[in-house]
Design a protein around this motif. Sequence first.
Motif, PDB file in Angstrom:
ATOM      1  N   ASP A   1       0.851  -1.173   0.000  1.00  0.00           N
ATOM      2  CA  ASP A   1       0.000   0.000   0.000  1.00  0.00           C
ATOM      3  C   ASP A   1       0.892   1.229   0.000  1.00  0.00           C
ATOM      4  O   ASP A   1       2.098   1.129  -0.288  1.00  0.00           O
ATOM      5  N   GLU A   2       0.333   2.396   0.302  1.00  0.00           N
ATOM      6  CA  GLU A   2       1.126   3.623   0.202  1.00  0.00           C
ATOM      7  C   GLU A   2       2.169   3.776   1.291  1.00  0.00           C
ATOM      8  O   GLU A   2       3.041   4.647   1.206  1.00  0.00           O
ATOM      9  N   HIS A   3       2.133   2.922   2.321  1.00  0.00           N
ATOM     10  CA  HIS A   3       3.070   3.050   3.432  1.00  0.00           C
ATOM     11  C   HIS A   3       3.925   1.811   3.682  1.00  0.00           C
ATOM     12  O   HIS A   3       5.010   1.928   4.260  1.00  0.00           O
ATOM     13  N   VAL A   4       3.455   0.651   3.284  1.00  0.00           N
ATOM     14  CA  VAL A   4       4.058  -0.615   3.716  1.00  0.00           C
ATOM     15  C   VAL A   4       4.142  -1.580   2.537  1.00  0.00           C
ATOM     16  O   VAL A   4       3.291  -1.569   1.654  1.00  0.00           O
ATOM     17  N   VAL A   5       5.183  -2.416   2.550  1.00  0.00           N
ATOM     18  CA  VAL A   5       5.307  -3.522   1.600  1.00  0.00           C
ATOM     19  C   VAL A   5       5.587  -4.788   2.411  1.00  0.00           C
ATOM     20  O   VAL A   5       6.322  -4.749   3.404  1.00  0.00           O
ATOM     21  N   ALA A   6       5.012  -5.909   1.996  1.00  0.00           N
ATOM     22  CA  ALA A   6       5.245  -7.190   2.667  1.00  0.00           C
ATOM     23  C   ALA A   6       5.630  -8.236   1.627  1.00  0.00           C
ATOM     24  O   ALA A   6       5.069  -8.273   0.526  1.00  0.00           O
ATOM     25  N   PHE A   7       6.586  -9.102   1.991  1.00  0.00           N
ATOM     26  CA  PHE A   7       7.123 -10.068   1.030  1.00  0.00           C
ATOM     27  C   PHE A   7       7.789 -11.215   1.774  1.00  0.00           C
ATOM     28  O   PHE A   7       8.093 -11.121   2.973  1.00  0.00           O
ATOM     29  N   PHE A   8       8.049 -12.305   1.041  1.00  0.00           N
ATOM     30  CA  PHE A   8       8.789 -13.424   1.607  1.00  0.00           C
ATOM     31  C   PHE A   8      10.278 -13.106   1.623  1.00  0.00           C
ATOM     32  O   PHE A   8      10.802 -12.538   0.652  1.00  0.00           O
TER      33      PHE A   8
ATOM     34  N   LEU B   1       6.737 -11.995  10.416  1.00  0.00           N
ATOM     35  CA  LEU B   1       5.563 -12.810  10.762  1.00  0.00           C
ATOM     36  C   LEU B   1       5.945 -14.247  10.431  1.00  0.00           C
ATOM     37  O   LEU B   1       6.108 -14.602   9.263  1.00  0.00           O
ATOM     38  N   VAL B   2       6.122 -15.064  11.460  1.00  0.00           N
ATOM     39  CA  VAL B   2       6.632 -16.425  11.271  1.00  0.00           C
ATOM     40  C   VAL B   2       5.598 -17.429  11.759  1.00  0.00           C
ATOM     41  O   VAL B   2       5.433 -17.633  12.974  1.00  0.00           O
ATOM     42  N   PRO B   3       4.883 -18.085  10.849  1.00  0.00           N
ATOM     43  CA  PRO B   3       3.957 -19.140  11.290  1.00  0.00           C
ATOM     44  C   PRO B   3       4.745 -20.309  11.857  1.00  0.00           C
ATOM     45  O   PRO B   3       5.827 -20.649  11.359  1.00  0.00           O
ATOM     46  N   ARG B   4       4.217 -20.931  12.896  1.00  0.00           N
ATOM     47  CA  ARG B   4       4.946 -21.973  13.611  1.00  0.00           C
ATOM     48  C   ARG B   4       4.157 -23.279  13.675  1.00  0.00           C
ATOM     49  O   ARG B   4       2.936 -23.279  13.796  1.00  0.00           O
ATOM     50  N   TRP B   5       4.915 -24.387  13.629  1.00  0.00           N
ATOM     51  CA  TRP B   5       4.376 -25.726  13.800  1.00  0.00           C
ATOM     52  C   TRP B   5       5.297 -26.509  14.714  1.00  0.00           C
ATOM     53  O   TRP B   5       6.508 -26.225  14.788  1.00  0.00           O
TER      54      TRP B   5
ATOM     55  N   LEU C   1       7.458 -21.954   6.017  1.00  0.00           N
ATOM     56  CA  LEU C   1       6.636 -21.581   4.871  1.00  0.00           C
ATOM     57  C   LEU C   1       5.565 -20.585   5.306  1.00  0.00           C
ATOM     58  O   LEU C   1       4.818 -20.849   6.259  1.00  0.00           O
ATOM     59  N   GLY C   2       5.525 -19.455   4.627  1.00  0.00           N
ATOM     60  CA  GLY C   2       4.607 -18.384   5.016  1.00  0.00           C
ATOM     61  C   GLY C   2       5.289 -17.260   5.764  1.00  0.00           C
ATOM     62  O   GLY C   2       4.671 -16.225   6.027  1.00  0.00           O
ATOM     63  N   HIS C   3       6.562 -17.440   6.141  1.00  0.00           N
ATOM     64  CA  HIS C   3       7.344 -16.391   6.814  1.00  0.00           C
ATOM     65  C   HIS C   3       7.323 -15.133   5.945  1.00  0.00           C
ATOM     66  O   HIS C   3       7.707 -15.146   4.785  1.00  0.00           O
ATOM     67  N   THR C   4       6.864 -14.037   6.513  1.00  0.00           N
ATOM     68  CA  THR C   4       6.647 -12.794   5.770  1.00  0.00           C
ATOM     69  C   THR C   4       7.324 -11.629   6.485  1.00  0.00           C
ATOM     70  O   THR C   4       7.276 -11.539   7.714  1.00  0.00           O
ATOM     71  N   LEU C   5       7.946 -10.769   5.702  1.00  0.00           N
ATOM     72  CA  LEU C   5       8.540  -9.547   6.232  1.00  0.00           C
ATOM     73  C   LEU C   5       7.639  -8.364   5.899  1.00  0.00           C
ATOM     74  O   LEU C   5       7.170  -8.233   4.767  1.00  0.00           O
ATOM     75  N   VAL C   6       7.409  -7.519   6.876  1.00  0.00           N
ATOM     76  CA  VAL C   6       6.608  -6.302   6.694  1.00  0.00           C
ATOM     77  C   VAL C   6       7.536  -5.118   6.911  1.00  0.00           C
ATOM     78  O   VAL C   6       8.144  -4.985   7.979  1.00  0.00           O
ATOM     79  N   VAL C   7       7.673  -4.260   5.887  1.00  0.00           N
ATOM     80  CA  VAL C   7       8.621  -3.148   5.970  1.00  0.00           C
ATOM     81  C   VAL C   7       7.933  -1.838   5.610  1.00  0.00           C
ATOM     82  O   VAL C   7       7.047  -1.812   4.751  1.00  0.00           O
TER      83      VAL C   7
ATOM     84  N   GLY D   1       0.856 -21.799  15.598  1.00  0.00           N
ATOM     85  CA  GLY D   1       1.204 -20.594  16.347  1.00  0.00           C
ATOM     86  C   GLY D   1       1.839 -19.577  15.415  1.00  0.00           C
ATOM     87  O   GLY D   1       1.957 -19.801  14.205  1.00  0.00           O
ATOM     88  N   LEU D   2       2.253 -18.451  15.971  1.00  0.00           N
ATOM     89  CA  LEU D   2       2.839 -17.384  15.160  1.00  0.00           C
ATOM     90  C   LEU D   2       3.807 -16.578  16.015  1.00  0.00           C
ATOM     91  O   LEU D   2       3.463 -16.165  17.126  1.00  0.00           O
ATOM     92  N   ASN D   3       5.015 -16.366  15.506  1.00  0.00           N
ATOM     93  CA  ASN D   3       5.946 -15.420  16.126  1.00  0.00           C
ATOM     94  C   ASN D   3       5.896 -14.106  15.357  1.00  0.00           C
ATOM     95  O   ASN D   3       5.922 -14.104  14.115  1.00  0.00           O
TER      96      ASN D   3
END
Length: 229
Positions: A108-115, A188-192, A122-128, A166-168
């Motif tokens: 969006d206009e303020h944030v980008v999220a990506f692997f 954002l790290v999904p956990r098993w 799997l699903g670990h995402t960075l929000v910057v 879970g999620l870290n």
Amino acid sequence: MDDIVAGLPPALVLTPSIRPVPAATVRAPSAGSRRGSRRGRYRSVVNCPTLWRSVRITLVEERRSYLGQFSPLGVAGRDPIPMTVEADCPFCEIVRRETPDTREVYRDEHVVAFFPVEPATLGHTLVVPRDHIPDVWSLDEEAATRLAHITLRLSHAVKSATEPEGLNIIQSNGVVATQTVPHLHVHLVPRWSGDGMGPIWPSKTSYPEAQKDDVWQRLRSECRKVGGK
């Protein structure tokens, strides 16, 4: 009249402020028209509703294009450089869309999220943030609010997409805290059970009570300076 309109070159139906409609097809605005009135000027096309529709549609598109110059998202197909960037920052390159192989999931206009290139799970995402902000100590409260809001929303998206146990949510600052890229980011790290992350906290510590009391008092004093009680 429609035959006449059909024969007009494209320039004649563009925004007159950029390519003027010939005077022969337009009446001058009345002296009392508002602002000297663009509206009056363009609604005065003589007996030619088809031409007016073409001009009106083009005016709308030109207005969107003009306003897009000032929009954080820019005109379709283009993405403006953030207000602050760092030439050698890999996350700034991703924000500027200079790394086409990035697995981007949100923008969006303020944030980008990506692997990340090597996700912890799997699903670990960075929000910057789109702006180059080195660490949490450089983050203002307005930007922090936006980042927290999107992080919360994306945590739900990660949960729905990966169905983790879970999620870290991890945010690190400084090399000693394992920050490898000096551009603020939230993991954002999904956990098993049994995943490759392992425990992130020491199993046991043995700080003397006097040391804990000393840090407690100093921290309470600093917290009162920022409004705590």
